[in-house]
Design an enzyme around this catalytic site. Structure first.
Site, short mmCIF file in Angstrom:
data_model
loop_
_atom_site.label_atom_id
_atom_site.label_comp_id
_atom_site.label_asym_id
_atom_site.label_seq_id
_atom_site.Cartn_x
_atom_site.Cartn_y
_atom_site.Cartn_z
N TRP A 1 0.80 -1.23 0.00
CA TRP A 1 0.00 0.00 0.00
C TRP A 1 0.83 1.28 0.00
O TRP A 1 0.50 2.22 -0.73
CB TRP A 1 -0.99 0.00 1.15
CG TRP A 1 -0.40 0.27 2.51
CD1 TRP A 1 -0.01 -0.65 3.43
CD2 TRP A 1 -0.14 1.55 3.09
NE1 TRP A 1 0.49 -0.02 4.55
CE2 TRP A 1 0.43 1.34 4.37
CE3 TRP A 1 -0.31 2.87 2.66
CZ2 TRP A 1 0.81 2.37 5.22
CZ3 TRP A 1 0.08 3.91 3.49
CH2 TRP A 1 0.62 3.65 4.76
N SER B 1 1.35 7.07 -6.54
CA SER B 1 0.21 7.85 -7.02
C SER B 1 0.43 9.34 -6.79
O SER B 1 0.02 10.18 -7.60
CB SER B 1 -1.08 7.39 -6.35
OG SER B 1 -1.16 7.79 -4.99
N GLU C 1 2.44 2.04 -3.34
CA GLU C 1 1.36 2.41 -4.26
C GLU C 1 0.91 3.85 -4.02
O GLU C 1 0.71 4.62 -4.97
CB GLU C 1 0.17 1.46 -4.08
CG GLU C 1 0.39 0.07 -4.63
CD GLU C 1 -0.82 -0.82 -4.45
OE1 GLU C 1 -0.88 -1.87 -5.11
OE2 GLU C 1 -1.73 -0.47 -3.66
N TYR C 2 0.74 4.20 -2.75
CA TYR C 2 0.31 5.57 -2.42
C TYR C 2 1.36 6.58 -2.86
O TYR C 2 1.03 7.60 -3.50
CB TYR C 2 0.05 5.68 -0.91
CG TYR C 2 -0.26 7.10 -0.47
CD1 TYR C 2 -1.50 7.67 -0.73
CD2 TYR C 2 0.70 7.88 0.20
CE1 TYR C 2 -1.79 8.97 -0.35
CE2 TYR C 2 0.42 9.17 0.58
CZ TYR C 2 -0.82 9.72 0.31
OH TYR C 2 -1.09 11.01 0.69
N ALA C 3 2.62 6.33 -2.50
CA ALA C 3 3.69 7.26 -2.86
C ALA C 3 3.81 7.40 -4.37
O ALA C 3 4.01 8.51 -4.89
CB ALA C 3 5.02 6.79 -2.26
#
Length: 257
Positions: A133, A140, A136-138
């Site tokens: 996660w 995005s 993935e967040y970084a």
């Protein structure tokens, strides 16, 4: 009098916005359903706004792409929800609304300093990455910054559109709710003590949307934190990667690059 539209996927947003009469505000504030994880929802919303602006004979003056998720799992088909909601949905929405903008219009992409830890690879026209996660967040959030860089390259000199990305800082919002129960419980206790309020977090987006110091006639900062230019290390200023991301994103959402 300004007209402010606050779209969102949650019924609570509609209830909060519509509970305040327009006559009590310096701006008329309305709400409309938008689910950024659903590209059809994005298209419906964009068409609705296009028709509204056409009837009003007004350009879209400011678009703030503020929605975001963190700590969520994959979507129904295994897709990366961080990429879908934080980047692909806003990418499609912005492109569909560009036709309604005029010289001086502004695009504000709410990113995060987490972008400095993001890693992006575009291989054979496809966006690749990890399945954990935080990466993935970084990633995005890095996409938000690279998207902004390509918006500046394409539209600042040619159309006078101002685009910038911003970091709100560590803010006390509901973004931590998807975390597992024990972690979520701890965050709900700790974040209000050390995090910024929602109003404080919004300051930089409001600055980017309204400050006369930002002009299409001179270089616009790519990334703002605390209302000041903030340089990000790593891939954030990779011009070729920004162009490759645009092309790959356009393919995913069904747009001509």
């Amino acid at each position: 009098k300004a007209h402010v539209l606050v779209p969102g996927a949650l019924q609570q947003i509609y209830e909060v916005v519509t509970a305040v009469p327009c006559e009590r505000l310096i701006a008329c504030c309305l709400s409309y359903r938008l689910d950024l994880s659903d590209l059809q929802s994005v298209r419906i919303f964009a068409e609705h706004q296009h028709q509204q602006l056409k009837r009003q004979r007004q350009p879209l003056k400011v678009l703030v792409n503020n929605a975001g998720v963190m700590g969520v799992g994959p979507g129904p088909d295994g897709e990366d929800q961080h990429l879908a909601v934080n980047h692909l949905g806003p990418f499609l929405l912005t492109n569909l609304l560009l036709h309604d903008m005029a010289p001086g219009s502004r695009i504000v992409n709410v990113a995060s300093r987490a972008a400095m830890w993001g890693h992006l690879a575009v291989k054979d026209g496809a966006i690749t990455g990890t399945r954990f996660w935080f990466p993935e967040y970084a990633r995005s959030k890095l996409c938000n910054v690279l998207f902004t860089a390509e918006l500046q390259r394409r539209f600042q000199a040619t159309r006078g559109i101002i685009a910038t990305s911003v970091s709100p800082g560590f803010v006390n919002t509901t973004i931590f709710r998807p975390f597992p129960a024990p972690v979520s419980w701890v965050l709900q206790k700790v974040v209000p003590l050390i995090g910024r309020t929602s109003q404080q977090g919004a300051d930089v987006a409001v600055f980017a949307a309204t400050s006369p110091s930002l002009s299409a006639d001179k270089p616009v900062p790519l990334f703002l934190h605390d209302c000041k230019p903030h340089k990000l290390p790593g891939q954030a200023e990779d011009k070729q990667l920004a162009a490759d991301l645009w092309a790959a994103s356009a393919a995913v959402v069904g747009l001509t690059p």
